[in-house]
Enzyme design. Structure first.
Site, mmCIF file in Angstrom:
data_model
loop_
_atom_site.group_PDB
_atom_site.id
_atom_site.type_symbol
_atom_site.label_atom_id
_atom_site.label_comp_id
_atom_site.label_asym_id
_atom_site.label_seq_id
_atom_site.Cartn_x
_atom_site.Cartn_y
_atom_site.Cartn_z
ATOM 1 N N SER A 143 45.508 31.893 55.456
ATOM 2 C CA SER A 143 46.307 32.011 54.305
ATOM 3 C C SER A 143 45.759 32.646 53.263
ATOM 4 O O SER A 143 44.231 32.634 53.181
ATOM 5 C CB SER A 143 46.822 30.663 53.698
ATOM 6 N N TYR A 156 43.505 22.377 51.729
ATOM 7 C CA TYR A 156 44.172 23.208 52.476
ATOM 8 C C TYR A 156 43.412 24.730 52.440
ATOM 9 O O TYR A 156 43.263 25.197 53.418
ATOM 10 C CB TYR A 156 45.524 23.462 52.128
HETATM 11 P P1 NAP Z 1 56.759 25.620 58.574
HETATM 12 O O1 NAP Z 1 58.178 26.553 58.481
HETATM 13 O O2 NAP Z 1 56.649 24.300 58.090
HETATM 14 O O3 NAP Z 1 56.482 25.364 59.980
HETATM 15 C C1 NAP Z 1 55.561 24.683 60.632
HETATM 16 C C2 NAP Z 1 55.530 24.727 62.187
HETATM 17 O O4 NAP Z 1 54.347 23.876 62.443
HETATM 18 C C3 NAP Z 1 56.791 24.112 62.839
HETATM 19 O O5 NAP Z 1 57.108 24.736 64.028
HETATM 20 C C4 NAP Z 1 56.291 22.623 63.281
HETATM 21 O O6 NAP Z 1 56.985 22.135 64.309
HETATM 22 C C5 NAP Z 1 54.710 22.935 63.333
HETATM 23 N N1 NAP Z 1 54.191 21.613 63.370
HETATM 24 C C6 NAP Z 1 53.970 20.871 62.281
HETATM 25 N N2 NAP Z 1 53.191 19.585 62.465
HETATM 26 C C7 NAP Z 1 52.910 19.896 63.994
HETATM 27 C C8 NAP Z 1 51.877 19.119 64.713
HETATM 28 N N3 NAP Z 1 51.345 17.794 64.421
HETATM 29 N N4 NAP Z 1 51.943 19.686 65.832
HETATM 30 C C9 NAP Z 1 52.188 20.849 66.378
HETATM 31 N N5 NAP Z 1 52.886 21.523 65.556
HETATM 32 C C10 NAP Z 1 53.349 20.998 64.418
HETATM 33 O O7 NAP Z 1 55.579 26.257 58.327
HETATM 34 P P2 NAP Z 1 55.294 27.685 57.953
HETATM 35 O O8 NAP Z 1 55.338 28.313 56.737
HETATM 36 O O9 NAP Z 1 55.996 28.688 59.079
HETATM 37 O O10 NAP Z 1 53.752 28.179 58.473
HETATM 38 C C11 NAP Z 1 53.394 28.657 59.448
HETATM 39 C C12 NAP Z 1 51.848 29.210 59.324
HETATM 40 O O11 NAP Z 1 51.672 29.773 58.253
HETATM 41 C C13 NAP Z 1 50.979 27.726 58.841
HETATM 42 O O12 NAP Z 1 49.698 27.714 59.666
HETATM 43 C C14 NAP Z 1 50.712 27.893 57.286
HETATM 44 O O13 NAP Z 1 49.468 27.385 57.104
HETATM 45 C C15 NAP Z 1 50.706 29.525 57.518
HETATM 46 N N6 NAP Z 1 51.006 29.951 55.996
HETATM 47 C C16 NAP Z 1 52.235 29.553 55.475
HETATM 48 C C17 NAP Z 1 52.598 30.243 54.068
HETATM 49 C C18 NAP Z 1 53.838 29.989 53.615
HETATM 50 O O14 NAP Z 1 53.811 30.343 52.193
HETATM 51 N N7 NAP Z 1 55.048 29.573 54.222
HETATM 52 C C19 NAP Z 1 51.552 30.969 53.311
HETATM 53 C C20 NAP Z 1 50.249 31.081 54.014
HETATM 54 C C21 NAP Z 1 50.018 30.599 55.286
HETATM 55 P P3 NAP Z 1 58.381 21.174 64.379
HETATM 56 O O15 NAP Z 1 59.266 22.020 63.540
HETATM 57 O O16 NAP Z 1 58.657 21.045 65.683
HETATM 58 O O17 NAP Z 1 57.969 20.070 63.579
#
Ligand code: NAP
Length: 250
Positions: A143, A156
């Site tokens: 991130s 985080y």
């Molecule tokens: P998201 O839409 O909330 O999706 C999270 C994913 O992680 C889902 O597939 C979820 O599975 C899985 N997950 C949650 N808890 C888990 C657990 N205990 N064990 C295994 N899997 C688990 O998040 P996203 O925005 O796509 O984020 C993906 C990555 O990008 C993360 O590493 C996040 O830190 C990073 N990121 C995101 C942003 C942003 O603004 N969105 C910015 C910077 C970095 P289920 O659906 O089955 O629960």
């Protein structure tokens, strides 16, 4: 011919958001994709169905990655799905976020963050070392908060900084096997991760202004960079942290 034809990929957290977009993109490029999820089975099944409808190949894997037992279970299931083959591309994407200053971060919240955002990619990568093909690719989803001061999401940011450090050390450690290890740092991206923030026009406006392009990132914006790093054009790129943030912090 797809640029990832014949490759097998695992994308953790591929049921939703950024992981979903990465899984769809790698499959569109020809990879057979392991679509991992923790709880959202229907959403993950929909990702598999979308891949198959487009002529691609995918399989589902369920695991809670916040505990070592879940990681070991995922590796066992993946070994069966691979059926003697090796894994070419590992995308450590699953993650949770949390806001909080140092004063209002409690131990349970801190431990939950580090369990999924640091321990899971560490031990999943460790457990997959024998199953990873020489010449393979590991891509860690970090991130932009790890690249600057973010006192209101301090734990985080620290977790993602740990992931960045792991990325560099692994790149050196796995270099002799020809495995590249890189990290992608998304900026604010429109997924469930941002939660109720997306319902607040003032917050959305602030996040849009943080990018030089004046908009929020979309999951596909991140998937394009991951697909590049997974493909043959990026074979000389390793140990790098690359922001996909629409120019935040320039
Ligand atoms: P998201 O839409 O909330 O999706 C999270 C994913 O992680 C889902 O597939 C979820 O599975 C899985 N997950 C949650 N808890 C888990 C657990 N205990 N064990 C295994 N899997 C688990 O998040 P996203 O925005 O796509 O984020 C993906 C990555 O990008 C993360 O590493 C996040 O830190 C990073 N990121 C995101 C942003 C942003 O603004 N969105 C910015 C910077 C970095 P289920 O659906 O089955 O629960």
């Amino acid at each position: 011919m797809g640029r990832l034809d014949g490759k097998v990929a695992l994308v953790t957290g591929a049921s939703r958001g950024i992981g979903r977009a990465i899984a769809l993109r790698l499959a569109a490029d020809g990879a057979r994709v392991g679509v991992h999820y923790a709880t959202a089975r229907d959403a993950a099944a929909a990702v598999r169905a979308e891949i198959e409808a487009a002529g691609g190949e995918a399989f589902l894997l369920r695991a809670d990655l916040s505990a070592l037992t879940g990681i070991e279970g995922l590796v066992d299931d993946l070994r069966i799905a691979l059926d003697g083959r090796l894994l070419d591309i590992l995308v450590n994407n699953a993650g949770i976020g949390a806001s909080g200053t140092i004063a209002d971060t409690d131990e349970a919240g801190f431990d939950a963050l580090f369990a999924l955002d640091v321990k899971a990619p560490f031990f999943l990568t460790q457990q997959l070392l024998p199953l990873l093909a020489d010449g393979g690719r590991i891509i860690n989803i970090s991130s932009v908060v790890s690249m600057a001061a973010y006192p209101t999401t301090i734990a985080y940011a620290a977790a993602k900084a740990a992931l960045n450090s792991m990325t560099v050390s692994l790149a050196v450690g796995l270099g002799p096997r020809g495995i590249s290890v890189n990290a992608v740092a998304p900026g604010a991206t429109a997924t469930d991760f941002l939660g109720p923030m997306l319902d607040d026009p003032a917050v959305v406006g602030m996040l849009e202004k943080a990018s030089v392009f004046g908009r929020l990132g979309q999951p596909g914006d991140i998937a394009g960079l991951v697909a590049f790093l997974a493909g043959p054009e990026a074979g000389w790129v390793t140990g790098q942290l690359i922001a996909a943030s629409g120019g935040m912090h320039l």
